[in-house]
Design a protein around this motif. Sequence first.
Motif, PDB file in Angstrom:
ATOM      1  N   VAL A 248       9.607  12.179 -20.475  1.00  0.00           N
ATOM      2  CA  VAL A 248       8.734  11.350 -21.686  1.00  0.00           C
ATOM      3  C   VAL A 248       7.125  11.666 -21.342  1.00  0.00           C
ATOM      4  O   VAL A 248       6.906  10.825 -20.363  1.00  0.00           O
ATOM      5  N   CYS A 296      12.660   4.027 -19.807  1.00  0.00           N
ATOM      6  CA  CYS A 296      11.145   4.486 -21.499  1.00  0.00           C
ATOM      7  C   CYS A 296      10.726   2.917 -22.080  1.00  0.00           C
ATOM      8  O   CYS A 296      12.530   3.126 -22.184  1.00  0.00           O
ATOM      9  N   VAL A 297      10.118   1.929 -22.672  1.00  0.00           N
ATOM     10  CA  VAL A 297       9.809   1.686 -23.102  1.00  0.00           C
ATOM     11  C   VAL A 297      10.410   1.648 -24.540  1.00  0.00           C
ATOM     12  O   VAL A 297      10.607   0.875 -25.094  1.00  0.00           O
ATOM     13  N   TYR A 389       6.319   3.290 -18.828  1.00  0.00           N
ATOM     14  CA  TYR A 389       4.637   3.572 -18.929  1.00  0.00           C
ATOM     15  C   TYR A 389       3.850   2.106 -18.370  1.00  0.00           C
ATOM     16  O   TYR A 389       2.290   2.296 -18.982  1.00  0.00           O
TER      17      TYR A 389
HETATM   18 MO   LIG Z   1       8.068   5.414 -21.888  1.00  0.00          MO
END
Ligand SMILES: [Mo]
Length: 533
Positions: A248, A296-297, A389
């Motif tokens: 990502v 990943c968020v 992130y």
């Molecule tokens: Mo992410």
Amino acid sequence: MSDEDKTPRKPSAPTWTRSGLGALSGLLAGGAALAVAELVAAAVRPEAGPVVAVGGAAIDRTPIALKDWAIRTFGTNDKLVLQLGILAVLTLLALALGALAARHRRSGAAGVLVFGVVGATAALGRPDSTGVTDAFPSVLGAVAGAVLLYVLVGLLPPPRRAEPGERGEGWDRRRFVVAATAAAAASAGAGVLGRALSGAGGRDAVASRKNVALPAPGSPAPAVPRRAQVGVEGVSPFVTPNGDFYRVDTALVVPKVDATAWRLRIHGDGVSREKTLTFDDLLRRRLIERDITLTCVSNEVGGPYVGNARWIGVRLADLLAECGVRPPSKGGPADQLVARSVDGMTIGSPVEDVMDGRDALLAVGMNGEPLPFEHGFPVRMLVPGLYGYVSACKWIEDIELTTFDAYDSYWVKRDWAPEAPIKTQSRIDTPKPFARPKAGTVMVAGVAWAQHRGIDKVEIRVDDGPWQEATLAAEDSRDTWRQWSYAWQATKGGHTLTVRATDRTGEVQTEKRTRTVPDGASGWHSVVVTVDA
Ligand SMILES: [Mo]
Ligand SMILES: Nc1nc2c(c(=O)[nH]1)N[C@H]1C(S)=C(S)[C@@H](COP(=O)(O)O)O[C@H]1N2
């Protein structure tokens, strides 16, 4: 428009021929513009090419809902889809501008120039823009396209009415065909050459990666416990192979960084000894090897954006301490560490977390090899327990100590939370949704994660029945996910299987469904199956 154009009449063959050939000229001009732009971009910076620049600008501005939809729908292909979409739009515009040029030669050509301005503006506005030269590919490409369109349209049959049986008289068809063919050939040549040159730019980076010999870690990771895998078919492997690791990022073109030219600068509030390190400086330090699960968020409940790897790298806290950095709890002035990448990404992590004793890394290796380019070669950051992130900057080149008050990083500017510890989550890997297992013993299995807290318990519920404890596989570390399995005595009919985990702090994974924005999805993962007799 000429007077003649306004005269009402049935569409005559030459008018249609003229519009059609105009559209074709537009297509050729568009192709030439892109080819020249590629060629210039190869000389300036591949990322400054119009398609990549406009795509990147679109990504920067994509509303979260649309981005989430794109990730959900296209997965990791979302960038390819975006580029194809841009090309499709450009094709339509080129056809339209060509048809316009057939009626109004100057306006059509000027229209091409407008798109050059759009491309140039996008390139200059990207966070990784290196200056005014980033406008050159779009501008020069557009000028080439505009000139070509003007010339080709000048060779078209004149706009006049045809008598029956007459076809574009007074038109030197041969001249047009020769010019169009020559333009197409030259564009193809320029495009191929541009691509080849851009590729050559990455050759030093590829060579530098081949030449990396990862030193043995001074602090190796213990072997993964044999019983860390439940051995049920369909469960994600405990260590995610590099080729299967989710990716990502916002990069339309994967940055190819030459490790021999790479530098990392550490500076900012409370840095009493600024440092600039080379890749070899890092390799000469004591390296530690750790298993860390990255999440990943943007991962939905039950989603695929989680992976586990064996990383090797430098302990970031030690390096920061050498620079004089103290966490806020020890009186340091900076509470945010902002990592910046070669592609202009900014990722902010709490200094307190990075220095609280966990193994935050400047990673140089992933599963026994130098980082793959997609995963941040030569160096990336990792902080166990924090979503990517806010921790996992790839292609890192700068670390600045600052405060959360003073600076919003890339995703925070786009409404994501400034701080985001990973939420306790669990996922059923098998059976798959809508599977049709046979009645009897069905192995239900999957993974659960609560990085840096660790998983204490996983429970399974069949329909509205009681929660049953699943069997946990051995724990590798509290920074990794944990497999689990449950032998279900399945009875005929439709059933819903639901999973929930409890972390080491005693917190039970919440049932409350939240969206990924602003700090990660929550809720329970369920799978519906039909058991056959
Ligand atoms: Mo992410
Ligand atoms: N330079 C850069 N680093 C980045 C990102 C990015 O877009 N650009 N994305 C982050 C996000 S959101 C995540 S989840 C992780 C993903 O790392 P991976 O692609 O190696 O799995 O990288 C992080 N680091």
